[in-house]
Motif scaffolding. Structure first.
Motif, PDB file in Angstrom:
ATOM      1  N   GLU A   1       9.848  15.629 -10.875  1.00  0.00           N
ATOM      2  CA  GLU A   1      10.714  15.584  -9.576  1.00  0.00           C
ATOM      3  C   GLU A   1      11.585  14.304  -9.739  1.00  0.00           C
ATOM      4  OE1 GLU A   1       8.296  16.071  -6.251  1.00  0.00           O
ATOM      5  OE2 GLU A   1       9.906  16.541  -4.921  1.00  0.00           O
TER       6      GLU A   1
ATOM      7  N   MET B   1       6.581  13.739  -3.914  1.00  0.00           N
ATOM      8  CA  MET B   1       7.114  12.627  -4.139  1.00  0.00           C
ATOM      9  C   MET B   1       7.615  11.993  -2.701  1.00  0.00           C
ATOM     10  SD  MET B   1      10.346  11.551  -6.457  1.00  0.00           S
ATOM     11  CE  MET B   1       9.482  10.692  -7.550  1.00  0.00           C
ATOM     12  N   LEU B   2       7.353  10.603  -2.552  1.00  0.00           N
ATOM     13  CA  LEU B   2       7.745  10.302  -1.299  1.00  0.00           C
ATOM     14  C   LEU B   2       9.342  10.462  -0.970  1.00  0.00           C
ATOM     15  CD1 LEU B   2       6.090   6.791  -1.087  1.00  0.00           C
ATOM     16  CD2 LEU B   2       5.603   8.539   0.505  1.00  0.00           C
ATOM     17  N   SER B   3       9.703  10.855   0.146  1.00  0.00           N
ATOM     18  CA  SER B   3      11.095  10.929   0.446  1.00  0.00           C
ATOM     19  C   SER B   3      11.870  10.027   0.311  1.00  0.00           C
ATOM     20  CB  SER B   3      11.206  11.373   1.824  1.00  0.00           C
ATOM     21  OG  SER B   3      10.583  12.577   2.392  1.00  0.00           O
ATOM     22  N   ARG B   4      11.204   8.520   0.496  1.00  0.00           N
ATOM     23  CA  ARG B   4      12.168   7.462   0.508  1.00  0.00           C
ATOM     24  C   ARG B   4      12.233   7.080  -1.059  1.00  0.00           C
ATOM     25  NH1 ARG B   4      10.137   2.674  -1.126  1.00  0.00           N
ATOM     26  NH2 ARG B   4       8.225   3.394  -0.638  1.00  0.00           N
TER      27      ARG B   4
ATOM     28  N   ALA C   1      12.471   9.390  -3.422  1.00  0.00           N
ATOM     29  CA  ALA C   1      13.418  10.360  -3.863  1.00  0.00           C
ATOM     30  C   ALA C   1      14.715   9.949  -3.504  1.00  0.00           C
ATOM     31  CB  ALA C   1      12.991  11.882  -3.222  1.00  0.00           C
TER      32      ALA C   1
ATOM     33  N   SER D   1      13.246  -0.912  -5.516  1.00  0.00           N
ATOM     34  CA  SER D   1      12.483  -0.511  -4.378  1.00  0.00           C
ATOM     35  C   SER D   1      11.522   0.783  -5.277  1.00  0.00           C
ATOM     36  CB  SER D   1      13.084  -0.010  -3.212  1.00  0.00           C
ATOM     37  OG  SER D   1      13.781   1.165  -3.440  1.00  0.00           O
ATOM     38  N   ILE D   2      11.919   0.973  -6.244  1.00  0.00           N
ATOM     39  CA  ILE D   2      10.904   2.016  -6.985  1.00  0.00           C
ATOM     40  C   ILE D   2      10.572   1.633  -8.306  1.00  0.00           C
ATOM     41  CG2 ILE D   2      11.943   4.239  -5.538  1.00  0.00           C
ATOM     42  CD1 ILE D   2      14.109   4.560  -7.900  1.00  0.00           C
ATOM     43  N   ARG D   3      10.475   0.441  -8.494  1.00  0.00           N
ATOM     44  CA  ARG D   3      10.108  -0.060 -10.103  1.00  0.00           C
ATOM     45  C   ARG D   3       8.922   0.631 -10.490  1.00  0.00           C
ATOM     46  NH1 ARG D   3      10.786  -6.547 -10.952  1.00  0.00           N
ATOM     47  NH2 ARG D   3       9.847  -5.776 -12.937  1.00  0.00           N
TER      48      ARG D   3
ATOM     49  N   TYR E   1       6.987  -8.873  -3.186  1.00  0.00           N
ATOM     50  CA  TYR E   1       7.397  -7.408  -3.461  1.00  0.00           C
ATOM     51  C   TYR E   1       7.379  -7.146  -4.902  1.00  0.00           C
ATOM     52  CZ  TYR E   1       9.596  -3.037  -3.934  1.00  0.00           C
ATOM     53  OH  TYR E   1       9.708  -1.567  -4.419  1.00  0.00           O
TER      54      TYR E   1
ATOM     55  N   ILE F   1      11.336  -4.604  -0.012  1.00  0.00           N
ATOM     56  CA  ILE F   1      11.665  -5.394  -1.165  1.00  0.00           C
ATOM     57  C   ILE F   1      12.234  -6.690  -0.545  1.00  0.00           C
ATOM     58  CG2 ILE F   1      12.694  -3.400  -2.412  1.00  0.00           C
ATOM     59  CD1 ILE F   1      15.468  -4.194  -1.551  1.00  0.00           C
TER      60      ILE F   1
ATOM     61  N   SER G   1       4.822  -3.583  -6.061  1.00  0.00           N
ATOM     62  CA  SER G   1       5.327  -2.790  -6.880  1.00  0.00           C
ATOM     63  C   SER G   1       4.680  -2.509  -8.233  1.00  0.00           C
ATOM     64  CB  SER G   1       6.860  -2.582  -6.903  1.00  0.00           C
ATOM     65  OG  SER G   1       7.390  -2.984  -8.416  1.00  0.00           O
TER      66      SER G   1
ATOM     67  N   GLU H   1       6.248   2.071   2.287  1.00  0.00           N
ATOM     68  CA  GLU H   1       6.442   1.243   3.272  1.00  0.00           C
ATOM     69  C   GLU H   1       5.967   1.791   4.577  1.00  0.00           C
ATOM     70  OE1 GLU H   1      10.600   0.353   3.104  1.00  0.00           O
ATOM     71  OE2 GLU H   1      10.617  -0.035   0.959  1.00  0.00           O
TER      72      GLU H   1
ATOM     73  N   ILE I   1      13.469  21.211  -8.147  1.00  0.00           N
ATOM     74  CA  ILE I   1      12.697  20.506  -7.026  1.00  0.00           C
ATOM     75  C   ILE I   1      12.129  21.502  -5.998  1.00  0.00           C
ATOM     76  CG2 ILE I   1      13.088  18.984  -4.992  1.00  0.00           C
ATOM     77  CD1 ILE I   1      15.625  17.786  -6.793  1.00  0.00           C
TER      78      ILE I   1
ATOM     79  N   ASP J   1       7.149   5.180   5.585  1.00  0.00           N
ATOM     80  CA  ASP J   1       6.842   6.234   5.013  1.00  0.00           C
ATOM     81  C   ASP J   1       5.493   6.836   5.677  1.00  0.00           C
ATOM     82  OD1 ASP J   1       8.819   5.991   3.000  1.00  0.00           O
ATOM     83  OD2 ASP J   1       7.442   4.404   1.686  1.00  0.00           O
TER      84      ASP J   1
ATOM     85  N   TYR K   1      15.500  16.834   1.891  1.00  0.00           N
ATOM     86  CA  TYR K   1      14.500  16.048   1.228  1.00  0.00           C
ATOM     87  C   TYR K   1      14.190  14.793   1.705  1.00  0.00           C
ATOM     88  CZ  TYR K   1      15.905  19.793  -2.356  1.00  0.00           C
ATOM     89  OH  TYR K   1      16.001  21.015  -2.757  1.00  0.00           O
TER      90      TYR K   1
ATOM     91  N   ARG L   1       5.427  10.831   4.280  1.00  0.00           N
ATOM     92  CA  ARG L   1       6.350  11.734   4.348  1.00  0.00           C
ATOM     93  C   ARG L   1       6.925  11.988   2.749  1.00  0.00           C
ATOM     94  NH1 ARG L   1       8.598  10.431   9.504  1.00  0.00           N
ATOM     95  NH2 ARG L   1       8.227   8.425  10.110  1.00  0.00           N
ATOM     96  N   THR L   2       6.808  13.274   2.275  1.00  0.00           N
ATOM     97  CA  THR L   2       7.284  13.653   0.805  1.00  0.00           C
ATOM     98  C   THR L   2       8.279  14.482   0.846  1.00  0.00           C
ATOM     99  OG1 THR L   2       5.732  15.477   0.346  1.00  0.00           O
ATOM    100  CG2 THR L   2       4.837  13.243   0.089  1.00  0.00           C
ATOM    101  N   THR L   3       8.919  14.492  -0.074  1.00  0.00           N
ATOM    102  CA  THR L   3      10.110  15.855  -0.444  1.00  0.00           C
ATOM    103  C   THR L   3       9.249  17.100   0.110  1.00  0.00           C
ATOM    104  OG1 THR L   3       9.489  15.867  -2.519  1.00  0.00           O
ATOM    105  CG2 THR L   3      11.416  14.251  -1.989  1.00  0.00           C
ATOM    106  N   LYS L   4       8.072  17.408  -0.101  1.00  0.00           N
ATOM    107  CA  LYS L   4       7.601  18.476   0.178  1.00  0.00           C
ATOM    108  C   LYS L   4       6.709  18.631   1.364  1.00  0.00           C
ATOM    109  CE  LYS L   4       7.962  20.273  -4.515  1.00  0.00           C
ATOM    110  NZ  LYS L   4       8.369  19.368  -5.232  1.00  0.00           N
TER     111      LYS L   4
ATOM    112  N   PHE M   1      15.700  14.301  -9.241  1.00  0.00           N
ATOM    113  CA  PHE M   1      16.416  13.734  -8.286  1.00  0.00           C
ATOM    114  C   PHE M   1      17.393  12.654  -8.835  1.00  0.00           C
ATOM    115  CE2 PHE M   1      13.476  14.977  -5.172  1.00  0.00           C
ATOM    116  CZ  PHE M   1      14.262  15.471  -3.950  1.00  0.00           C
TER     117      PHE M   1
END
Lengths: 325, 477
Positions: A156, A1-4, A6, A96-98, B236, B231, B240, B252, A253, B255, A309, B266-269, A160
């Protein structure tokens, strides 16, 4: 999952939880004031001490009267913790995460924001209007959790959202318990008196814990109330329960194997500390001091989550490469 | 109970989509019209209100740039659809396919041998002075030779009911999310009418879009992302929405990062490779290293990755050259040159202020013309002569004299009208049409498209930023 992404899910949930708790904060204060003997001055300020917003408030309002404090806590967008500010930020994050969250989650947050915004435009407020408003905020937050529970895949992103919700709730419950510290009893001898018990009952009610507490303990006793709100293993707003949830989300996670992960370590330590804590230890240190220490540790957990994260930085060699070009 | 009635409807001196000039309901509107006239006024009003409410609760909003503080508005929908019969649509679609194929060949030629310039079909200066021409793209070979993957061509109808091309939008045309949402809303409003008359569906657009994006990458199961400025961008919601409908990540530029000659996110992993980018930001803002060093929203180095074919970008950077309104005037010649065909859909007569005779004509007749800047979109930077004051016309005369290359002019065309709910009854409002064309494994046109409607009485400006709304567009089976 993208950090932003999450990060946005996490904050969306923290802000909804914060809005709900602030509505509850005001609820407890209302409760207390209505229970006070007639000659006692209404104590609105303790709420601001406990929520940590006293200084911000004082910089905008000279007088701590009811109407100023309620406006400030509800709609004043200069106050980042006002209910409207929280719901607004929750919505910006949701926006921003719709594409990640369920349609129902978005539509509900959107409607939640619009109804707070509309309330903020209202000029005249009677005391029961306020109570209705705070109730509505509470209901909207709970409806949100219901929607999350029944529409959001346990992926995931869900973890979060759980992380954000329970971390925020742990912090806020600790502050609820703390409100009582700031509320003055008319006299030191009143400790343990009817009035004291009345005040503690109000704290319980503000976190919807009164009935549940009653099932666990027969008497209203301050030490037991504190024990219940801090250490109970089954009540979903107790500090310990919240920490368990945060820990579980972090493990989901990061994966079960990863015992060395900084987030797993820090939450594991804090959770086990709480788990083996005795209510007498807490009172020995002092309730307010214990809560203070707890809140600081919780902030550290928040920081580690952020570092682990959300704040993925380019590795050093990439930066060097860029400099060479 | 009052029923709806078109008996007081004024057809006016325009081409009306529903009524012929002798007030007869056009064949393909007959069933619809009958259903509406059998419906009470209250029922139709409540359907209209329900439609508006669902737009609000779905949060289908756009931001208005000029009004500060991130004002969000919904683009109003009018529930009376624009209906097009099949044969006519097939003609339009054929013309659009032809146009997009020719424009793609043109862009590829411009960034390689420039034969069309050498053969004297278009003056070289037109290209070199175009803001959309990116010299960094010279020699670039995008995957499978496709540059303009998604096009949203603006069409209008003149008084005779003939379709004309008003603009080609080959950079990142927006609005397709409204096509999809409007259809959902109308299906809720008129389920029985849909059942009765049969309307070509549009709901597979996200699937087709994803197929196209996967097609331009040779890897199996490539990582596709939608790149948004964020956004606060006016479109926007659409970014989405499309990402969500395709089930891909919406990113964006913060990212994304260029590492080891590839684009990664960039991800959480940790970092993950990106193969295809559907970019919804202007090409010159994509890479501060290659283009606009001022850009805060770009990904440094991404253009080099694209040039080395390590990432596919749709639409390819550089397509803006075919979007230039001066180049537009040459499109009929472009079609002839590359395909040896006559354009199936003509252009609107266009005067180029960069050419002496045309400029003289424009300056003398500005009151009757529409003047546009060559690189603007969204209804900004334009003058509608017949609706403007003397001062405004004078101002544009000055601007044209100062920078003739940057202006074109066209006769004011009275766009066709469709009955629109106004108060209790119906009034004609002007509309245009933006169909969407995908270029992947072949060129495909989505049946219908976005009908934009100028909701202000008498207005000819349909842009959402200027008080326009939208209607659903039905192409019949």
């Amino acid at each position: 999952m993208l950090s932003r992404v999450a990060n946005s899910i996490y904050w969306m949930n923290r802000y909804i939880e914060r809005a709900e708790n602030h509505a509850r904060f005001i609820g407890v204060t209302f409760n207390l004031i209505l229970d006070m003997p007639k000659h006692e001055k209404a104590q609105w300020e303790p709420m601001l001490y406990a929520s940590g917003d006293y200084d911000t408030f004082k910089s905008f309002y000279p007088q701590s009267n009811r109407s100023n404090i309620l406006r400030f806590m509800s709609f004043d967008e200069r106050n980042p913790n006002a209910i409207l500010s929280c719901v607004h930020k929750a919505r910006e994050n949701a926006r921003s995460i719709r594409e990640i969250i369920s349609k129902e989650m978005w539509e509900h947050i959107n409607q939640f924001y619009h109804s707070c915004k509309e309330a903020s435009r209202r000029e005249k407020w009677k005391i029961d209007d306020w109570q209705d408003f705070f109730n509505q905020v509470k209901m909207d937050s709970q409806l949100y959790y219901g929607i999350v529970d029944s529409t959001f895949t346990r992926n995931e992103g869900y973890q979060f959202s759980r992380l954000g919700r329970y971390l925020e709730r742990a912090d806020k419950t600790s502050r609820f318990v703390d409100v009582k510290y700031f509320i003055l009893l008319p006299d030191v001898h009143e400790v343990g008196s009817n009035l004291d018990v009345l005040q503690w009952s109000a704290v319980l009610k503000s976190v919807s814990a009164f009935n549940m507490y009653r099932q666990a303990y027969l008497t209203i006793n301050p030490a037991q109330i504190v024990e219940y709100l801090m250490l109970d293993r089954y009540f979903p707003r107790s500090l310990f329960y919240c920490l368990k949830e945060v820990e579980e989300a972090i493990i989901q996670i990061t994966g079960h194997q990863n015992k060395q992960h900084p987030a797993v370590r820090i939450i594991g330590k804090l959770r086990s500390e709480m788990e083996y804590n005795d209510i007498n230890d807490i009172f020995k240190i002092g309730l307010h001091e214990s809560l203070d220490i707890f809140q600081q540790k919780l902030n550290k957990v928040g920081n580690v989550i952020h570092e682990s994260y959300f704040a993925l930085k380019p590795e050093p060699e990439t930066e060097e490469q860029e400099m060479e070009q | 109970m009052d029923l709806n009635s078109f008996s007081n409807y004024e057809v006016g001196a325009f081409y009306d989509e529903m009524f012929s000039s002798d007030r007869r309901v056009r064949d393909w509107y007959k069933d619809f019209c009958q259903e509406i006239e059998n419906m009470s006024r209250d029922e139709l009003q409540s359907k209209q209100h329900a439609a508006e409410r669902s737009l609000h609760s779905m949060g289908i909003t756009f931001n208005v740039y000029s009004e500060g503080e991130g004002v969000e508005r919904i683009m109003p929908i009018d529930i009376i659809p624009r209906i097009i019969m099949r044969q006519e649509w097939d003609e339009v679609a054929r013309g659009l396919v032809q146009r997009v194929e020719a424009l793609n060949l043109f862009i590829d030629d411009i960034y390689h041998d420039q034969k069309i310039l050498k053969d004297g079909i278009i003056p070289e200066s037109v290209i070199t002075s175009s803001k959309g021409f990116l010299k960094q793209c010279m020699g670039v070979n995008p995957p499978k030779g496709i540059w303009c993957h998604i096009t949203g061509t603006d069409l209008i109808r003149d008084d005779n009911g003939d379709f004309l091309v008003l603009e080609d939008n080959l950079r990142c045309p927006s609005g397709v999310s409204y096509v999809l949402e409007n259809r959902e809303i109308l299906k809720k409003a008129f389920p029985n009418i849909f059942e009765k008359i049969g309307v070509q569906h549009v709901s597979d657009y996200p699937t087709r879009l994803l197929e196209m994006l996967q097609f331009i990458c040779d890897k199996p199961d490539p990582q596709v992302v939608v790149l948004t400025p964020g956004i606060y961008n006016s479109a926007y919601f659409e970014h989405s929405y499309l990402a969500q409908q395709m089930g891909v990540s919406l990113v964006e530029s913060s990212d994304l990062v260029v590492r080891d000659g590839t684009v990664q996110m960039r991800t959480t992993k940790g970092y993950e490779l990106v193969d295809v980018i559907y970019r919804r930001i202007d090409d010159t803002f994509m890479d501060p290293k290659a283009f606009n060093p001022e850009s805060l929203i770009g990904v440094p180095g991404i253009f080099d990755v694209f040039k080395n074919n390590k990432v596919a970008i749709a639409n390819a950077p550089g397509t803006g050259v075919a979007d230039d309104k001066v180049v537009y005037a040459y499109v009929p010649r472009i079609i002839k040159y590359y395909l040896d065909q006559d354009p199936a859909i003509p252009n609107v007569r266009t005067y180029l202020c960069g050419e002496d005779a045309d400029r003289k004509y424009v300056l003398e007749n500005i009151e009757e013309l529409v003047v546009k800047e060559a690189n603007e979109a969204g209804g900004y930077g334009m003058l509608i002569g017949p609706k403007s004051t003397k001062e405004e016309c004078e101002e544009f005369r000055k601007r044209i004299k100062n920078n003739p290359r940057n202006y074109i002019a066209q006769p004011t065309i009275s766009l066709s009208r469709v009955p629109t709910l106004v108060g209790e009854g119906f009034e004609g409002r002007h509309v245009d049409l933006r169909p969407y064309i995908l270029y992947g494994d072949g060129v495909k046109v989505i049946p219908g498209g976005l009908t934009r409607v100028a909701l202000r009485k008498g207005s000819l400006v349909v842009n959402s930023s200027q008080g326009g709304g939208s209607k659903d567009t039905w192409v019949l089976y």
